[in-house]
Design a protein around this motif. Structure first.
Motif, short mmCIF file in Angstrom:
data_model
loop_
_atom_site.label_atom_id
_atom_site.label_comp_id
_atom_site.label_asym_id
_atom_site.label_seq_id
_atom_site.Cartn_x
_atom_site.Cartn_y
_atom_site.Cartn_z
N ARG A 163 0.85 -1.19 0.00
CA ARG A 163 0.00 0.00 0.00
C ARG A 163 0.89 1.24 0.00
O ARG A 163 1.92 1.27 0.65
CB ARG A 163 -0.89 0.03 1.24
N MET A 164 0.42 2.26 -0.70
CA MET A 164 1.18 3.51 -0.78
C MET A 164 0.20 4.67 -0.78
O MET A 164 -0.81 4.62 -1.47
CB MET A 164 2.03 3.52 -2.05
N GLY A 165 0.50 5.69 0.00
CA GLY A 165 -0.35 6.87 0.06
C GLY A 165 0.31 7.94 0.88
O GLY A 165 1.33 7.71 1.53
N PRO A 166 -0.26 9.14 0.87
CA PRO A 166 0.31 10.23 1.67
C PRO A 166 0.14 9.95 3.16
O PRO A 166 -0.82 9.29 3.56
CB PRO A 166 -0.47 11.46 1.23
N SER A 167 1.07 10.45 3.97
CA SER A 167 0.98 10.23 5.41
C SER A 167 -0.19 10.98 6.02
O SER A 167 -0.73 10.58 7.04
CB SER A 167 2.29 10.61 6.10
N ASN A 168 -0.59 12.07 5.41
CA ASN A 168 -1.80 12.78 5.84
C ASN A 168 -2.58 13.19 4.59
O ASN A 168 -2.00 13.54 3.58
CB ASN A 168 -1.47 13.99 6.71
N SER A 169 -3.88 13.10 4.66
CA SER A 169 -4.72 13.43 3.52
C SER A 169 -5.39 14.78 3.72
O SER A 169 -5.71 15.16 4.85
CB SER A 169 -5.80 12.36 3.34
N VAL A 170 -5.58 15.46 2.62
CA VAL A 170 -6.25 16.76 2.62
C VAL A 170 -7.42 16.65 1.66
O VAL A 170 -7.31 16.02 0.60
CB VAL A 170 -5.27 17.87 2.17
N ALA A 171 -8.55 17.25 2.02
CA ALA A 171 -9.70 17.23 1.12
C ALA A 171 -9.29 17.75 -0.25
O ALA A 171 -8.62 18.78 -0.36
CB ALA A 171 -10.83 18.09 1.70
N GLY A 172 -9.65 17.02 -1.28
CA GLY A 172 -9.31 17.42 -2.64
C GLY A 172 -8.06 16.76 -3.18
O GLY A 172 -7.72 16.94 -4.35
N ASP A 173 -7.33 16.00 -2.34
CA ASP A 173 -6.15 15.28 -2.83
C ASP A 173 -6.54 14.33 -3.95
O ASP A 173 -7.60 13.70 -3.91
CB ASP A 173 -5.51 14.44 -1.72
#
Length: 146
Positions: free
Chosen positions: A59-69
């Motif tokens: 799995r890969m993704g940003p460490s924190n998500s922001v609305a609109g990513d």
């Protein structure tokens, strides 16, 4: 001593198998510098030949998500025979084994994640060494007391 990784300039090595881009403002060609990944991470994965498919292996993704990513995940090399696939998820993506592997085999996948945040695209790269081994039952050397 930790092994030295060959890195494109201007990246610097960190412990725990990763490299990060340093500032681009003092380079000769800032435009090409900004096209380099913000981070390159290195991983090792091992699983047996009889692994059920489909099977999520990374799995890969940003460490924190922001609305609109907006996150785009792609296998850019190492899977010429099409054993793996990249799927989007709510906050990142997953690499899955989609075809059975009847024989041991090694892969060296390069996975790119493009994170579009506030209209700016950021590139992250994962270098994943995948080792598919013969299934070997684990037998304890002696009987455990429980």
């Amino acid at each position: 001593m930790q092994p030295t990784l060959p890195l494109p300039i201007p990246l610097r090595s960190f412990p725990f198998s990763r490299c990060e881009r340093v500032t681009c403002e003092f380079t000769r060609d800032p435009a090409s510098c900004f096209s380099l990944p913000l981070r390159i991470s290195f991983y090792n994965i091992t699983f047996p030949t009889n692994a059920p498919v489909p099977a999520d292996v990374f799995r890969m993704g940003p460490s924190n998500s922001v609305a609109g990513d907006d996150v785009l995940l792609d296998i850019v090399s190492g899977d010429e025979d099409g054993y793996f696939s990249a799927q989007r998820q709510a906050h990142g993506g997953v690499i899955s084994l989609r075809r059975a592997l009847p024989q041991p085999r090694d892969f060296f996948l390069t996975v790119e994640m493009r994170l579009v945040r506030y209209g700016t695209t950021h590139l992250y790269v994962a270098k994943i060494a995948v080792f598919v081994t013969h299934e070997q039952p684990i037998r304890p050397a002696r009987r455990l007391p429980y």
